[in-house]
Design a protein around this motif. Structure first.
Motif, PDB file in Angstrom:
ATOM      1  N   ALA A 139     -10.229  -1.674   2.536  1.00 21.41           N
ATOM      2  CA  ALA A 139      -9.682  -0.382   2.963  1.00 21.41           C
ATOM      3  C   ALA A 139      -8.288  -0.133   2.387  1.00 21.41           C
ATOM      4  O   ALA A 139      -7.417  -1.003   2.439  1.00 21.41           O
ATOM      5  CB  ALA A 139      -9.646  -0.309   4.484  1.00 21.41           C
ATOM      6  N   ASN A 140      -8.084   1.066   1.850  1.00 23.14           N
ATOM      7  CA  ASN A 140      -6.758   1.506   1.411  1.00 23.14           C
ATOM      8  C   ASN A 140      -6.187   2.530   2.392  1.00 23.14           C
ATOM      9  O   ASN A 140      -5.230   3.222   2.090  1.00 23.14           O
ATOM     10  CB  ASN A 140      -6.823   2.116   0.010  1.00 23.14           C
ATOM     11  CG  ASN A 140      -5.443   2.464  -0.514  1.00 23.14           C
ATOM     12  OD1 ASN A 140      -4.509   1.677  -0.420  1.00 23.14           O
ATOM     13  ND2 ASN A 140      -5.282   3.668  -1.052  1.00 23.14           N
ATOM     14  N   SER A 141      -6.785   2.628   3.543  1.00 22.96           N
ATOM     15  CA  SER A 141      -6.346   3.556   4.580  1.00 22.96           C
ATOM     16  C   SER A 141      -6.324   2.816   5.902  1.00 22.96           C
ATOM     17  O   SER A 141      -7.277   2.096   6.226  1.00 22.96           O
ATOM     18  CB  SER A 141      -7.290   4.757   4.665  1.00 22.96           C
ATOM     19  OG  SER A 141      -7.107   5.465   5.869  1.00 22.96           O
ATOM     20  N   LEU A 202      -2.810   6.434   4.140  1.00 25.72           N
ATOM     21  CA  LEU A 202      -3.151   5.696   2.930  1.00 25.72           C
ATOM     22  C   LEU A 202      -2.070   4.667   2.649  1.00 25.72           C
ATOM     23  O   LEU A 202      -0.874   4.962   2.753  1.00 25.72           O
ATOM     24  CB  LEU A 202      -3.271   6.646   1.739  1.00 25.72           C
ATOM     25  CG  LEU A 202      -4.434   7.643   1.755  1.00 25.72           C
ATOM     26  CD1 LEU A 202      -4.337   8.585   0.567  1.00 25.72           C
ATOM     27  CD2 LEU A 202      -5.773   6.911   1.736  1.00 25.72           C
ATOM     28  N   PHE A 203      -2.473   3.469   2.299  1.00 22.51           N
ATOM     29  CA  PHE A 203      -1.497   2.435   1.973  1.00 22.51           C
ATOM     30  C   PHE A 203      -0.788   2.740   0.650  1.00 22.51           C
ATOM     31  O   PHE A 203       0.440   2.663   0.557  1.00 22.51           O
ATOM     32  CB  PHE A 203      -2.185   1.065   1.890  1.00 22.51           C
ATOM     33  CG  PHE A 203      -2.772   0.603   3.189  1.00 22.51           C
ATOM     34  CD1 PHE A 203      -2.082   0.760   4.381  1.00 22.51           C
ATOM     35  CD2 PHE A 203      -4.023   0.001   3.228  1.00 22.51           C
ATOM     36  CE1 PHE A 203      -2.613   0.328   5.586  1.00 22.51           C
ATOM     37  CE2 PHE A 203      -4.563  -0.446   4.417  1.00 22.51           C
ATOM     38  CZ  PHE A 203      -3.865  -0.277   5.607  1.00 22.51           C
ATOM     39  N   TYR A 204      -1.584   3.073  -0.361  1.00 24.64           N
ATOM     40  CA  TYR A 204      -1.038   3.344  -1.697  1.00 24.64           C
ATOM     41  C   TYR A 204      -1.628   4.655  -2.208  1.00 24.64           C
ATOM     42  O   TYR A 204      -2.832   4.839  -2.214  1.00 24.64           O
ATOM     43  CB  TYR A 204      -1.371   2.196  -2.657  1.00 24.64           C
ATOM     44  CG  TYR A 204      -0.864   0.851  -2.162  1.00 24.64           C
ATOM     45  CD1 TYR A 204       0.478   0.504  -2.270  1.00 24.64           C
ATOM     46  CD2 TYR A 204      -1.733  -0.058  -1.555  1.00 24.64           C
ATOM     47  CE1 TYR A 204       0.958  -0.708  -1.794  1.00 24.64           C
ATOM     48  CE2 TYR A 204      -1.275  -1.276  -1.084  1.00 24.64           C
ATOM     49  CZ  TYR A 204       0.068  -1.590  -1.202  1.00 24.64           C
ATOM     50  OH  TYR A 204       0.532  -2.784  -0.720  1.00 24.64           O
ATOM     51  N   THR A 208       3.425   7.828  -2.574  1.00 25.91           N
ATOM     52  CA  THR A 208       3.593   8.503  -1.283  1.00 25.91           C
ATOM     53  C   THR A 208       2.822   7.817  -0.159  1.00 25.91           C
ATOM     54  O   THR A 208       2.725   8.357   0.943  1.00 25.91           O
ATOM     55  CB  THR A 208       3.145   9.972  -1.378  1.00 25.91           C
ATOM     56  OG1 THR A 208       1.744  10.017  -1.737  1.00 25.91           O
ATOM     57  CG2 THR A 208       3.964  10.727  -2.419  1.00 25.91           C
ATOM     58  N   GLY A 209       2.249   6.642  -0.417  1.00 33.91           N
ATOM     59  CA  GLY A 209       1.521   5.921   0.618  1.00 33.91           C
ATOM     60  C   GLY A 209       2.460   5.343   1.659  1.00 33.91           C
ATOM     61  O   GLY A 209       3.661   5.162   1.424  1.00 33.91           O
ATOM     62  N   CYS A 210       1.909   5.014   2.824  1.00 31.06           N
ATOM     63  CA  CYS A 210       2.755   4.555   3.929  1.00 31.06           C
ATOM     64  C   CYS A 210       3.335   3.166   3.702  1.00 31.06           C
ATOM     65  O   CYS A 210       4.228   2.741   4.454  1.00 31.06           O
ATOM     66  CB  CYS A 210       1.977   4.604   5.246  1.00 31.06           C
ATOM     67  SG  CYS A 210       0.538   3.504   5.326  1.00 31.06           S
ATOM     68  N   LEU A 211       2.851   2.430   2.705  1.00 32.42           N
ATOM     69  CA  LEU A 211       3.420   1.126   2.384  1.00 32.42           C
ATOM     70  C   LEU A 211       4.258   1.167   1.106  1.00 32.42           C
ATOM     71  O   LEU A 211       4.663   0.107   0.607  1.00 32.42           O
ATOM     72  CB  LEU A 211       2.308   0.075   2.231  1.00 32.42           C
ATOM     73  CG  LEU A 211       1.468  -0.222   3.469  1.00 32.42           C
ATOM     74  CD1 LEU A 211       0.491  -1.355   3.196  1.00 32.42           C
ATOM     75  CD2 LEU A 211       2.345  -0.559   4.676  1.00 32.42           C
ATOM     76  N   GLU A 212       4.526   2.349   0.603  1.00 28.14           N
ATOM     77  CA  GLU A 212       5.300   2.472  -0.632  1.00 28.14           C
ATOM     78  C   GLU A 212       6.759   2.795  -0.328  1.00 28.14           C
ATOM     79  O   GLU A 212       7.110   3.276   0.755  1.00 28.14           O
ATOM     80  CB  GLU A 212       4.646   3.508  -1.540  1.00 28.14           C
ATOM     81  CG  GLU A 212       3.248   3.051  -1.960  1.00 28.14           C
ATOM     82  CD  GLU A 212       2.571   3.982  -2.946  1.00 28.14           C
ATOM     83  OE1 GLU A 212       2.581   3.677  -4.150  1.00 28.14           O
ATOM     84  OE2 GLU A 212       2.019   4.986  -2.481  1.00 28.14           O
TER      85      GLU A 212
END
Length: 331
Positions: A139-141, A202-204, A208-212
């Motif tokens: 998962a990327n989300s 979204l991670f990446y 603009t992802g939440c882990l970026e």
């Protein structure tokens, strides 16, 4: 974008398909259910190995190993909620581990459950469990991860209470389900809070992802009413989900009772994959927890050591039970 990345969704989908076919099969079709389940895990293992080799190839050449595919799921107002999958070194290693261990579990289960009249149902639940766990891995989300996370919890309940005619098994299944829901409720609250602050789960996503970096800097710059950084608060809530799933104190009470399920469940599934899901979650959201001002990075190795100890204890208890009981006929 390579072929394996574009078709990474096949890895969890194959066991889920096997679960669907087993659910539709008649109860007496034990050989069919077992064959479909083992074949699905074997194909998923081959695809996982291909993904692992690709990551090694890219890393050896100094190419960015992380590859992401995102797609719109549904629209909320003017915003599209997106899901996606990611292939990076963490994903590749976990895919190989889960599919390889899962395949061994499935093969062992053929003989162990051979005389159980509900063998077809068992392989249905086992395949669904494996598919959900693999969905967590790719998962990327955070939303997609949470959906698969909850399916893992559901199938764990079904497998622990597989022999539901035994009051102890039914009670153990309810205990595991309710206890892990406590952690998952905190996880859900953290996910909602993260979406409200970051605008994405979204991670990446191209920066603009939440882990970026851009989002993490914004999260750590904000504080709650008690002076705690927003990144810290969200990280703690997500961490509670890992505590429940990995059987950590104080939400560890369900793990010993998981031995009420069939031995392949208690000895291998919960010790080798489900308990590892909590550690994987921490590893996946580690950028959120290690950002300056967020949760201290020492939490990660501490969690890993605690999980390792818990898993060894669970494995030892269940393997002793395996040696003592062996394949038996159950009503």
């Amino acid at each position: 974008m390579t072929w394996i990345v574009q078709h990474l969704w096949l890895i969890p989908s194959l066991p889920v398909l096997a679960a669907g076919l087993s659910a539709l099969a008649k109860q007496r079709n034990r050989r069919f259910a077992a064959s479909v389940a083992i074949a699905s895990m074997f194909l998923s293992l081959l695809l996982s190995l291909a993904a692992f080799v690709q990551v090694l190839h890219f890393s050896g050449k100094g190419i960015e190993a992380r590859q992401v595919i995102n797609f719109p799921w549904f629209q909320v107002g003017n915003e599209w909620l997106k899901l996606g999958w990611v292939l990076d070194p963490l994903t590749a290693v976990m895919l190989v581990m889960v599919t390889f261990v899962g395949l061994l579990i499935f093969i062992y289960s053929v003989e162990y459950m051979a005389h159980d009249e509900n063998c077809t149902r068992f392989f249905c639940f086992l395949s669904l469990f494996a598919g959900a766990m693999l969905g967590v891995v790719i998962a990327n989300s955070l939303l997609l991860l949470f959906i698969c996370w909850e399916i893992v919890g559901l199938t764990s309940y079904l497998l622990i209470g597989f022999w539901y005619h035994k009051p102890s098994a039914a009670a153990a299944a309810k205990k595991a389900f309710i206890t892990t829901r406590i952690g998952d409720l905190a996880f859900l609250l953290g996910m909602i809070w993260l979406y409200s602050e970051a605008g994405t789960l979204l991670f990446y996503d191209g920066g603009t992802g939440c882990l970026e970096h851009s989002v993490l800097i914004r999260l750590v710059a904000q504080t709650t009413s008690i002076g705690m950084a927003v990144s810290t608060a969200i990280g703690l809530l997500v961490f509670c989900g890992a505590v429940g799933k990995s059987g950590q104190v104080p939400l560890h009470v369900w793990l010993p009772d998981a031995m009420e399920g069939p031995t392949p469940v208690s000895a291998l599934i919960h010790a080798a994959t489900m308990v590892a899901a909590g550690v994987f979650l921490i590893a996946r959201v580690y950028p959120l927890m290690s950002v300056h001002g967020g949760i201290d990075t020492s939490l990660a190795p501490t969690t890993a050591r605690a999980r390792s100890s818990t898993a060894r204890t669970a494995s030892g208890m269940a393997m002793n039970g395996m040696r003592a009981s062996g394949p038996t006929k159950h009503a």
